[in-house]
Design an enzyme around this catalytic site. Sequence first.
Site, PDB file in Angstrom:
ATOM      1  N   ARG A   1       1.413  -3.432  -1.374  1.00  0.00           N
ATOM      2  CA  ARG A   1       0.568  -3.427  -2.570  1.00  0.00           C
ATOM      3  C   ARG A   1       1.260  -2.905  -3.818  1.00  0.00           C
ATOM      4  O   ARG A   1       1.220  -3.559  -4.879  1.00  0.00           O
ATOM      5  CB  ARG A   1      -0.710  -2.595  -2.304  1.00  0.00           C
ATOM      6  CG  ARG A   1      -1.638  -3.214  -1.282  1.00  0.00           C
ATOM      7  CD  ARG A   1      -2.674  -2.225  -0.799  1.00  0.00           C
ATOM      8  NE  ARG A   1      -2.066  -1.148  -0.019  1.00  0.00           N
ATOM      9  CZ  ARG A   1      -2.707  -0.096   0.461  1.00  0.00           C
ATOM     10  NH1 ARG A   1      -4.009   0.025   0.228  1.00  0.00           N
ATOM     11  NH2 ARG A   1      -2.078   0.811   1.175  1.00  0.00           N
TER      12      ARG A   1
ATOM     13  N   ASP B   1      -5.441  -2.575   2.301  1.00  0.00           N
ATOM     14  CA  ASP B   1      -4.082  -2.707   2.808  1.00  0.00           C
ATOM     15  C   ASP B   1      -3.945  -4.046   3.565  1.00  0.00           C
ATOM     16  O   ASP B   1      -4.618  -4.255   4.568  1.00  0.00           O
ATOM     17  CB  ASP B   1      -3.806  -1.538   3.757  1.00  0.00           C
ATOM     18  CG  ASP B   1      -2.358  -1.453   4.143  1.00  0.00           C
ATOM     19  OD1 ASP B   1      -1.616  -2.430   3.910  1.00  0.00           O
ATOM     20  OD2 ASP B   1      -1.957  -0.401   4.678  1.00  0.00           O
TER      21      ASP B   1
ATOM     22  N   CYS C   1       1.171   3.232  -3.223  1.00  0.00           N
ATOM     23  CA  CYS C   1       0.392   2.905  -2.017  1.00  0.00           C
ATOM     24  C   CYS C   1       0.988   3.679  -0.852  1.00  0.00           C
ATOM     25  O   CYS C   1       1.775   4.610  -1.058  1.00  0.00           O
ATOM     26  CB  CYS C   1       0.336   1.407  -1.776  1.00  0.00           C
ATOM     27  SG  CYS C   1       1.918   0.631  -1.385  1.00  0.00           S
TER      28      CYS C   1
HETATM   29  P1  4NP Z   1       1.313  -0.842   1.675  1.00  0.00           P
HETATM   30  O1  4NP Z   1       1.116  -1.402   3.169  1.00  0.00           O
HETATM   31  O2  4NP Z   1       0.800   0.587   1.698  1.00  0.00           O
HETATM   32  O3  4NP Z   1       0.479  -1.725   0.846  1.00  0.00           O
HETATM   33  O4  4NP Z   1       2.803  -0.920   1.387  1.00  0.00           O
HETATM   34  C1  4NP Z   1       1.679  -0.781   4.299  1.00  0.00           C
HETATM   35  C2  4NP Z   1       2.986  -1.039   4.635  1.00  0.00           C
HETATM   36  C3  4NP Z   1       3.531  -0.467   5.766  1.00  0.00           C
HETATM   37  C4  4NP Z   1       2.759   0.377   6.536  1.00  0.00           C
HETATM   38  C5  4NP Z   1       1.456   0.653   6.182  1.00  0.00           C
HETATM   39  C6  4NP Z   1       0.915   0.066   5.057  1.00  0.00           C
HETATM   40  N1  4NP Z   1       3.324   0.965   7.703  1.00  0.00           N
HETATM   41  O5  4NP Z   1       2.562   1.626   8.445  1.00  0.00           O
HETATM   42  O6  4NP Z   1       4.527   0.787   7.966  1.00  0.00           O
END
Ligand code: 4NP
Length: 144
Positions: free
Chosen positions: A9, A113, A3
């Site tokens: 995720r 997300d 991800c």
């Molecule tokens: P993930 O969610 O892609 O599901 O791990 C996110 C976690 C952190 C960030 C963006 C999406 N961030 O911008 O820090």
Amino acid sequence: MVCLGNICRSPLAHGIMEHIVKEKGLDWEVDSAGTGDWHIGEPPDKRSIAIAKSYGLDISKQCCRLFRQSDFQDFDRIYVMDRANLRDILALAETEADRQKVKLLLDTEVVPDPYYDSSQFDPVYKMIEQGCRRIVEQELNNQA
Ligand code: 4NP
């Protein structure tokens, strides 16, 4: 499992797939990584740890890392959560064989997300579990 942040995720997908693999007695190696570098070295988001725990899984020992070129050699399948991940990983692919390894976890849908919406962790968990179970069934059918 890939991800953006590798804290919400893909750690869930990593933990859930590892659990199913163990349940089925398979010897598949499962790992996860992110396309963004903000959280390298950190454990998963507290909300992912909590939702996994509520379903009996401990993902707290996972450690965030960036997707790397060698993942194309080290893994047979690379599952991404959404279309931005798909684009970013395909951009790193060097061969047609690399490109063929990359698929959406949910095949035709994306895993949204949940980072900015805590209410999404439970539905996201369920979507990921369904996706993982479908993949395992499909792989086992293909082997049979
Ligand atoms: P993930 O969610 O892609 O599901 O791990 C996110 C976690 C952190 C960030 C963006 C999406 N961030 O911008 O820090």
